[in-house]
Structure formats: C-alpha cells, structure tokens
Scaffold this motif. Structure first.
Motif, PDB file in Angstrom:
ATOM      1  N   LYS A 129       0.827  -1.203   0.000  1.00 13.98           N
ATOM      2  CA  LYS A 129       0.000   0.000   0.000  1.00 13.98           C
ATOM      3  C   LYS A 129       0.869   1.264   0.000  1.00 13.98           C
ATOM      4  O   LYS A 129       0.571   2.227  -0.690  1.00 13.98           O
ATOM      5  CB  LYS A 129      -0.927  -0.010   1.214  1.00 13.98           C
ATOM      6  CG  LYS A 129      -1.873   1.153   1.272  1.00 13.98           C
ATOM      7  CD  LYS A 129      -2.763   1.060   2.499  1.00 13.98           C
ATOM      8  CE  LYS A 129      -3.627   2.283   2.611  1.00 13.98           C
ATOM      9  NZ  LYS A 129      -4.407   2.300   3.829  1.00 13.98           N
ATOM     10  N   ILE A 130       1.964   1.250   0.752  1.00 17.62           N
ATOM     11  CA  ILE A 130       2.829   2.425   0.843  1.00 17.62           C
ATOM     12  C   ILE A 130       3.494   2.742  -0.509  1.00 17.62           C
ATOM     13  O   ILE A 130       3.767   3.884  -0.825  1.00 17.62           O
ATOM     14  CB  ILE A 130       3.884   2.253   1.954  1.00 17.62           C
ATOM     15  CG1 ILE A 130       4.483   3.593   2.330  1.00 17.62           C
ATOM     16  CG2 ILE A 130       4.970   1.291   1.544  1.00 17.62           C
ATOM     17  CD1 ILE A 130       5.248   3.584   3.618  1.00 17.62           C
TER      18      ILE A 130
ATOM     19  N   LYS B 290       4.248  10.110  -3.834  1.00 13.53           N
ATOM     20  CA  LYS B 290       5.695  10.370  -3.810  1.00 13.53           C
ATOM     21  C   LYS B 290       6.496   9.136  -4.212  1.00 13.53           C
ATOM     22  O   LYS B 290       7.535   9.247  -4.853  1.00 13.53           O
ATOM     23  CB  LYS B 290       6.144  10.911  -2.451  1.00 13.53           C
ATOM     24  CG  LYS B 290       6.143   9.909  -1.332  1.00 13.53           C
ATOM     25  CD  LYS B 290       6.708  10.493  -0.056  1.00 13.53           C
ATOM     26  CE  LYS B 290       6.824   9.407   0.987  1.00 13.53           C
ATOM     27  NZ  LYS B 290       7.610   9.787   2.120  1.00 13.53           N
ATOM     28  N   ASN B 291       6.020   7.944  -3.876  1.00 20.43           N
ATOM     29  CA  ASN B 291       6.733   6.726  -4.242  1.00 20.43           C
ATOM     30  C   ASN B 291       6.566   6.404  -5.729  1.00 20.43           C
ATOM     31  O   ASN B 291       7.500   5.936  -6.374  1.00 20.43           O
ATOM     32  CB  ASN B 291       6.282   5.562  -3.376  1.00 20.43           C
ATOM     33  CG  ASN B 291       6.718   5.744  -1.933  1.00 20.43           C
ATOM     34  OD1 ASN B 291       7.675   6.471  -1.655  1.00 20.43           O
ATOM     35  ND2 ASN B 291       6.023   5.116  -1.015  1.00 20.43           N
ATOM     36  N   LEU B 292       5.394   6.663  -6.270  1.00 19.60           N
ATOM     37  CA  LEU B 292       5.193   6.468  -7.710  1.00 19.60           C
ATOM     38  C   LEU B 292       6.036   7.452  -8.512  1.00 19.60           C
ATOM     39  O   LEU B 292       6.620   7.095  -9.539  1.00 19.60           O
ATOM     40  CB  LEU B 292       3.711   6.607  -8.069  1.00 19.60           C
ATOM     41  CG  LEU B 292       2.810   5.493  -7.552  1.00 19.60           C
ATOM     42  CD1 LEU B 292       1.344   5.827  -7.818  1.00 19.60           C
ATOM     43  CD2 LEU B 292       3.185   4.154  -8.158  1.00 19.60           C
ATOM     44  N   VAL B 293       6.134   8.679  -8.022  1.00 22.15           N
ATOM     45  CA  VAL B 293       6.963   9.686  -8.690  1.00 22.15           C
ATOM     46  C   VAL B 293       8.428   9.276  -8.623  1.00 22.15           C
ATOM     47  O   VAL B 293       9.160   9.370  -9.613  1.00 22.15           O
ATOM     48  CB  VAL B 293       6.741  11.087  -8.077  1.00 22.15           C
ATOM     49  CG1 VAL B 293       7.783  12.075  -8.555  1.00 22.15           C
ATOM     50  CG2 VAL B 293       5.335  11.585  -8.394  1.00 22.15           C
ATOM     51  N   ARG B 294       8.871   8.781  -7.483  1.00 25.50           N
ATOM     52  CA  ARG B 294      10.261   8.331  -7.343  1.00 25.50           C
ATOM     53  C   ARG B 294      10.548   7.176  -8.304  1.00 25.50           C
ATOM     54  O   ARG B 294      11.602   7.142  -8.947  1.00 25.50           O
ATOM     55  CB  ARG B 294      10.545   7.911  -5.905  1.00 25.50           C
ATOM     56  CG  ARG B 294      12.004   7.578  -5.683  1.00 25.50           C
ATOM     57  CD  ARG B 294      12.302   7.162  -4.270  1.00 25.50           C
ATOM     58  NE  ARG B 294      12.020   8.269  -3.362  1.00 25.50           N
ATOM     59  CZ  ARG B 294      12.458   8.327  -2.117  1.00 25.50           C
ATOM     60  NH1 ARG B 294      13.192   7.350  -1.641  1.00 25.50           N
ATOM     61  NH2 ARG B 294      12.167   9.336  -1.345  1.00 25.50           N
TER      62      ARG B 294
ATOM     63  N   VAL C 118      20.981   7.559   3.399  1.00 26.41           N
ATOM     64  CA  VAL C 118      20.281   6.273   3.304  1.00 26.41           C
ATOM     65  C   VAL C 118      18.815   6.448   3.670  1.00 26.41           C
ATOM     66  O   VAL C 118      17.930   5.947   2.987  1.00 26.41           O
ATOM     67  CB  VAL C 118      20.962   5.197   4.185  1.00 26.41           C
ATOM     68  CG1 VAL C 118      20.112   3.945   4.259  1.00 26.41           C
ATOM     69  CG2 VAL C 118      22.351   4.876   3.667  1.00 26.41           C
ATOM     70  N   THR C 119      18.555   7.203   4.733  1.00 27.34           N
ATOM     71  CA  THR C 119      17.171   7.482   5.139  1.00 27.34           C
ATOM     72  C   THR C 119      16.422   8.221   4.034  1.00 27.34           C
ATOM     73  O   THR C 119      15.276   7.908   3.741  1.00 27.34           O
ATOM     74  CB  THR C 119      17.146   8.284   6.441  1.00 27.34           C
ATOM     75  OG1 THR C 119      17.817   7.530   7.472  1.00 27.34           O
ATOM     76  CG2 THR C 119      15.724   8.583   6.899  1.00 27.34           C
ATOM     77  N   LEU C 120      17.074   9.169   3.430  1.00 27.86           N
ATOM     78  CA  LEU C 120      16.473   9.933   2.334  1.00 27.86           C
ATOM     79  C   LEU C 120      16.178   9.038   1.125  1.00 27.86           C
ATOM     80  O   LEU C 120      15.159   9.214   0.451  1.00 27.86           O
ATOM     81  CB  LEU C 120      17.413  11.065   1.924  1.00 27.86           C
ATOM     82  CG  LEU C 120      16.944  12.015   0.838  1.00 27.86           C
ATOM     83  CD1 LEU C 120      15.733  12.808   1.329  1.00 27.86           C
ATOM     84  CD2 LEU C 120      18.054  12.945   0.430  1.00 27.86           C
ATOM     85  N   LEU C 121      17.041   8.066   0.864  1.00 30.55           N
ATOM     86  CA  LEU C 121      16.873   7.183  -0.276  1.00 30.55           C
ATOM     87  C   LEU C 121      15.802   6.098  -0.061  1.00 30.55           C
ATOM     88  O   LEU C 121      15.291   5.548  -1.017  1.00 30.55           O
ATOM     89  CB  LEU C 121      18.193   6.509  -0.644  1.00 30.55           C
ATOM     90  CG  LEU C 121      19.238   7.415  -1.286  1.00 30.55           C
ATOM     91  CD1 LEU C 121      20.580   6.711  -1.373  1.00 30.55           C
ATOM     92  CD2 LEU C 121      18.772   7.882  -2.647  1.00 30.55           C
ATOM     93  N   LYS C 122      15.475   5.806   1.185  1.00 21.64           N
ATOM     94  CA  LYS C 122      14.441   4.810   1.454  1.00 21.64           C
ATOM     95  C   LYS C 122      13.073   5.334   1.064  1.00 21.64           C
ATOM     96  O   LYS C 122      12.805   6.517   1.148  1.00 21.64           O
ATOM     97  CB  LYS C 122      14.463   4.387   2.921  1.00 21.64           C
ATOM     98  CG  LYS C 122      15.683   3.562   3.258  1.00 21.64           C
ATOM     99  CD  LYS C 122      15.459   2.797   4.539  1.00 21.64           C
ATOM    100  CE  LYS C 122      16.629   1.920   4.848  1.00 21.64           C
ATOM    101  NZ  LYS C 122      16.524   0.616   4.245  1.00 21.64           N
ATOM    102  N   PHE C 123      12.208   4.427   0.641  1.00 21.12           N
ATOM    103  CA  PHE C 123      10.879   4.807   0.167  1.00 21.12           C
ATOM    104  C   PHE C 123       9.931   5.232   1.290  1.00 21.12           C
ATOM    105  O   PHE C 123       9.110   6.093   1.094  1.00 21.12           O
ATOM    106  CB  PHE C 123      10.256   3.665  -0.634  1.00 21.12           C
ATOM    107  CG  PHE C 123      10.481   3.781  -2.114  1.00 21.12           C
ATOM    108  CD1 PHE C 123       9.407   3.904  -2.979  1.00 21.12           C
ATOM    109  CD2 PHE C 123      11.756   3.776  -2.646  1.00 21.12           C
ATOM    110  CE1 PHE C 123       9.610   4.000  -4.333  1.00 21.12           C
ATOM    111  CE2 PHE C 123      11.967   3.879  -4.007  1.00 21.12           C
ATOM    112  CZ  PHE C 123      10.882   3.981  -4.857  1.00 21.12           C
ATOM    113  N   ASN C 124       9.999   4.628   2.459  1.00 25.81           N
ATOM    114  CA  ASN C 124       9.000   4.910   3.509  1.00 25.81           C
ATOM    115  C   ASN C 124       9.228   6.183   4.243  1.00 25.81           C
ATOM    116  O   ASN C 124      10.048   6.894   4.318  1.00 25.81           O
ATOM    117  CB  ASN C 124       8.907   3.757   4.504  1.00 25.81           C
ATOM    118  CG  ASN C 124      10.246   3.208   4.919  1.00 25.81           C
ATOM    119  OD1 ASN C 124      11.277   3.442   4.309  1.00 25.81           O
ATOM    120  ND2 ASN C 124      10.226   2.425   5.952  1.00 25.81           N
TER     121      ASN C 124
END
Length: 161
Positions: free
Chosen positions: A2-3, A8-12, A155-161
């Motif tokens: 779901k996340i 923002k994740n689809l755009v990424r 790394v935190t910035l690169l993660k999706f959640n």
C-alpha cells in the motif's frame, strides 16, 4: 504494498526509470555493444537500500533497451536479467556479494540472447557482458554505495517509507 502506491513513491519510481533510460540512451556509445559499460547499471544497487526501487529499475531497463540494436528482444531478455539481479540484490545483506548478481544474471541471460539471435559464441558473449557489468557495478558501484551507506541521513532519504 500500500505504501508503494503513494504519490511520492510512484513519482520516485518514474524518476528512477526515466533517469536510467535517458542516461543509458545519452551514453549509448558505451551502453550498447559487445562490451557494455552501461554506467546506469550502478543504479541497480539502489535495490540494496530499498526493494521498492525494483519496478523503477526494471522499467528503466525496458526504456533503455528500446534503443538497443536488439530492440524488443533486448527489452524482454535484458529487463528479465535486470529483474533477477535487482531481486537478488534486494535479498542480500552483503554489498559486495550484491554487486556480483548483475554480472552473473546479465552475463548468462544476455549471452543466451546473443547466442540464439546473433549466433555469437556463448562463452565469449558471457565474458564480454560480465566484464562490463563487473567493472561498472562492482569496481565503480561498490565504492560509491559503500560511501552512501556510511551516510545514514542519505540512506534514510533514499528509502521509500
């Protein structure tokens, strides 16, 4: 799952796919041919940070392979090799080991493709493809991602959640 479908994740995902495809095409003199130095392959190591990068990386490979001299065949087989590699990368805890999956997957699958389509020798094709992947992903990508992994904020910035 779901996340993943958050905007923002689809755009990424779209940005990763577009970046991989466009940069591969822009560097086409290095990206296609018997010995490929597809510098965008370094991006497959993003799957080591977060498996949510897998769809964008595979889609990026499909886009890049539209411009391949092998066309549709490379879109199918090259993208399948990328899917296998990034899936294995995402399941691996050791970065160095993760860098070897693209070498093996692309080496085998692309060599099979070249053997059956162009009748090129399998072992020679495997060696040429694997060499390019090893140089780009392991020799260049490993130190880059080793440095990235030391920077916890990045790394935190690169993660999706």
């Amino acid at each position: 799952m779901k996340i993943f479908f958050q905007t923002k994740n689809l755009v990424r995902t779209a940005m990763v796919a577009a970046l991989y495809g466009a940069l591969t095409w822009a560097l086409s003199s290095l990206s296609y041919g018997p010995i490929q130095f597809r510098l965008t392959e370094i991006m497959v190591l993003l799957a080591f940070i977060d498996s949510a990068y897998i769809p964008g990386l595979v889609l990026g490979c499909i886009i890049a392979n539209i411009f391949s001299p092998m066309g549709f065949v490379d879109m199918a087989f090259g993208s399948f090799a990328t899917l296998i590699a990034v899936f294995l990368i995402s399941k691996t805890k050791n970065l160095f080991l993760a860098t070897l999956y693209p070498t093996i997957a692309n080496g085998i699958i692309i060599a099979i493709e070249l053997y059956f389509i162009l009748k090129l020798p399998f072992l020679l094709s495997f060696g040429e493809v694997a060499l390019g992947e090893f140089i780009v992903v392991t020799c260049l990508g490993y130190p880059i991602f080793k440095a990235i992994l030391k920077n916890k904020k990045l790394v935190t910035l690169l993660k999706f959640n």
